[in-house]
Design a protein around this motif. Structure first.
Motif, mmCIF file in Angstrom:
data_model
loop_
_atom_site.group_PDB
_atom_site.id
_atom_site.type_symbol
_atom_site.label_atom_id
_atom_site.label_comp_id
_atom_site.label_asym_id
_atom_site.label_seq_id
_atom_site.Cartn_x
_atom_site.Cartn_y
_atom_site.Cartn_z
ATOM 1 N N ILE A 220 25.440 -65.509 -33.459
ATOM 2 C CA ILE A 220 23.993 -65.417 -33.317
ATOM 3 C C ILE A 220 23.340 -66.632 -33.970
ATOM 4 C CG2 ILE A 220 21.931 -64.080 -33.898
ATOM 5 C CD1 ILE A 220 23.669 -62.679 -31.879
ATOM 6 N N TYR A 221 22.531 -67.327 -33.213
ATOM 7 C CA TYR A 221 21.800 -68.489 -33.706
ATOM 8 C C TYR A 221 20.555 -68.024 -34.458
ATOM 9 C CZ TYR A 221 18.955 -72.774 -33.441
ATOM 10 O OH TYR A 221 18.163 -73.855 -33.723
ATOM 11 N N GLY A 222 20.377 -68.532 -35.686
ATOM 12 C CA GLY A 222 19.254 -68.101 -36.504
ATOM 13 C C GLY A 222 17.905 -68.289 -35.834
ATOM 14 N N GLY A 223 17.775 -69.355 -35.040
ATOM 15 C CA GLY A 223 16.514 -69.626 -34.362
ATOM 16 C C GLY A 223 16.182 -68.630 -33.271
ATOM 17 N N ASP A 224 17.145 -67.758 -32.897
ATOM 18 C CA ASP A 224 16.886 -66.741 -31.875
ATOM 19 C C ASP A 224 16.225 -65.491 -32.447
ATOM 20 O OD1 ASP A 224 17.767 -68.124 -29.667
ATOM 21 O OD2 ASP A 224 19.821 -67.379 -29.782
ATOM 22 N N PHE A 225 16.144 -65.395 -33.765
ATOM 23 C CA PHE A 225 15.433 -64.275 -34.355
ATOM 24 C C PHE A 225 13.934 -64.458 -34.142
ATOM 25 C CE2 PHE A 225 19.487 -63.602 -36.249
ATOM 26 C CZ PHE A 225 19.528 -62.249 -36.571
ATOM 27 N N PRO A 226 13.168 -63.374 -34.151
ATOM 28 C CA PRO A 226 11.736 -63.478 -33.873
ATOM 29 C C PRO A 226 11.002 -64.299 -34.934
ATOM 30 C CG PRO A 226 12.299 -61.265 -34.597
ATOM 31 C CD PRO A 226 13.589 -61.978 -34.364
ATOM 32 N N GLU A 227 9.815 -64.741 -34.586
ATOM 33 C CA GLU A 227 8.999 -65.548 -35.489
ATOM 34 C C GLU A 227 8.834 -64.840 -36.828
ATOM 35 O OE1 GLU A 227 4.619 -67.747 -35.547
ATOM 36 O OE2 GLU A 227 5.337 -66.706 -33.751
ATOM 37 N N LEU B 275 11.910 -55.548 -42.203
ATOM 38 C CA LEU B 275 12.253 -54.948 -40.914
ATOM 39 C C LEU B 275 12.065 -56.030 -39.856
ATOM 40 C CD1 LEU B 275 13.029 -52.453 -39.213
ATOM 41 C CD2 LEU B 275 10.576 -52.011 -38.951
ATOM 42 N N ILE B 276 13.178 -56.497 -39.314
ATOM 43 C CA ILE B 276 13.122 -57.550 -38.293
ATOM 44 C C ILE B 276 12.759 -56.920 -36.951
ATOM 45 C CG2 ILE B 276 14.471 -59.322 -37.089
ATOM 46 C CD1 ILE B 276 16.289 -59.416 -39.592
ATOM 47 N N PRO B 277 11.707 -57.401 -36.269
ATOM 48 C CA PRO B 277 11.353 -56.841 -34.962
ATOM 49 C C PRO B 277 12.540 -56.905 -34.003
ATOM 50 C CG PRO B 277 9.601 -58.282 -35.761
ATOM 51 C CD PRO B 277 10.761 -58.455 -36.700
ATOM 52 N N GLY C 179 15.388 -54.349 -35.884
ATOM 53 C CA GLY C 179 14.984 -52.978 -35.615
ATOM 54 C C GLY C 179 15.439 -52.027 -36.715
ATOM 55 N N TYR C 180 15.232 -50.744 -36.469
ATOM 56 C CA TYR C 180 15.655 -49.726 -37.421
ATOM 57 C C TYR C 180 17.169 -49.513 -37.353
ATOM 58 C CZ TYR C 180 10.782 -48.286 -38.093
ATOM 59 O OH TYR C 180 9.446 -48.260 -38.397
ATOM 60 N N SER C 181 17.717 -49.104 -38.474
ATOM 61 C CA SER C 181 19.131 -48.749 -38.527
ATOM 62 C C SER C 181 19.319 -47.299 -38.094
ATOM 63 C CB SER C 181 19.652 -48.928 -39.957
ATOM 64 O OG SER C 181 20.906 -48.316 -40.116
ATOM 65 N N GLU D 78 11.694 -51.775 -28.405
ATOM 66 C CA GLU D 78 11.238 -50.911 -29.483
ATOM 67 C C GLU D 78 12.256 -50.868 -30.618
ATOM 68 O OE1 GLU D 78 10.423 -47.136 -27.756
ATOM 69 O OE2 GLU D 78 8.573 -47.796 -26.777
ATOM 70 N N ASN D 79 11.761 -50.807 -31.829
ATOM 71 C CA ASN D 79 12.623 -50.896 -33.010
ATOM 72 C C ASN D 79 13.635 -49.761 -33.111
ATOM 73 O OD1 ASN D 79 11.655 -53.311 -34.153
ATOM 74 N ND2 ASN D 79 9.910 -52.259 -35.066
ATOM 75 N N GLU D 80 13.366 -48.634 -32.435
ATOM 76 C CA GLU D 80 14.271 -47.488 -32.521
ATOM 77 C C GLU D 80 15.190 -47.367 -31.310
ATOM 78 O OE1 GLU D 80 10.185 -45.939 -31.111
ATOM 79 O OE2 GLU D 80 11.000 -47.421 -32.517
#
Length: 214
Positions: free
Chosen positions: A173-180, A115-117, A21-23, A11-13
């Motif tokens: 952190i590898y950029g490709g590991d971020f969500p679609e 907002l990145i999941p 997620g949220y800051s 969850e983003n929070e």
């Protein structure tokens, strides 16, 4: 040794070590802007208790390390966040094109255009980056590890004198590991982001975050 990091949706929070997620940036702190006036995007939210336990360091307890970066969907920004050893590049980044903040956890918020999941950290296998026993003629045949990992030492895509003696490596952190939809968060999907922490715990200058690409 360094430890591989893999990711799973959360969850983003959630107040766990995560991408996106949220800051939890408190309301009394302004949302960070880069020198061009663009609102930065949160890429990492890291509870200090997690970092202290994992890295055996001594950050203030029960706080959050938030890492922000310049991110644009339609405009070129790679040069603003990359550092390959040129001190002018590092000075440019320190102007605010990326930002590392240490703070108490406030209410969730997001003032970025994006907002990145959220993806939580899961610690995996140890990664051996020690090539001291490898013959020099064989070094060119070794594939550089460019995945996400935490602790020990980085796997730099551009290995040069970095001038970061006052910092210790935290994670990459590898950029490709971020969500679609966000594989381009570091401009190129195969870019790697590196977080280094100030060896002297300093609220005003906690650390530096930059990317490298081949």
């Amino acid at each position: 040794m360094s430890i591989e990091v893999i990711f799973n949706g959360v969850e983003n929070e959630s107040n766990v070590a995560r991408l996106g997620g949220y800051s939890f940036l408190p309301e009394n702190l302004d949302w960070p802007l880069n020198p061009d006036g663009d609102k930065l995007t949160l890429v990492l939210s890291l509870p200090t208790d997690f970092l202290n336990e994992t890295l055996h360091i001594n950050l203030p307890k029960e706080q959050v390390l938030s890492v922000f970066t310049t991110y644009k969907k339609d405009d070129y920004f790679l040069d603003s966040i990359t550092f390959h050893g040129d001190q002018e590049e590092l000075k440019n980044i320190k102007k605010g094109y990326t930002k590392v903040l240490l703070h108490k956890a406030g209410d969730i918020r997001n003032e970025s255009d994006f907002l990145i999941p959220a993806q939580k950290f899961i610690l995996g296998e140890e990664v051996d980056l020690d090539f001291e026993d490898v013959d020099e003629e064989d070094l060119d045949d070794i594939e550089i590890y460019c995945g996400s990992l935490i602790g020990d030492k980085p796997s730099l895509l551009q290995v040069e004198e970095m001038g970061l003696d006052d910092y210790q490596f935290c994670l990459q952190i590898y950029g490709g590991d971020f969500p679609e939809g966000f594989h381009d968060v570091f401009s190129l999907s195969d870019s790697v982001g590196y977080l280094f922490l100030n060896k002297k715990v300093d609220q005003k200058h906690v650390g530096v975050f930059f990317t490298q690409c081949t």
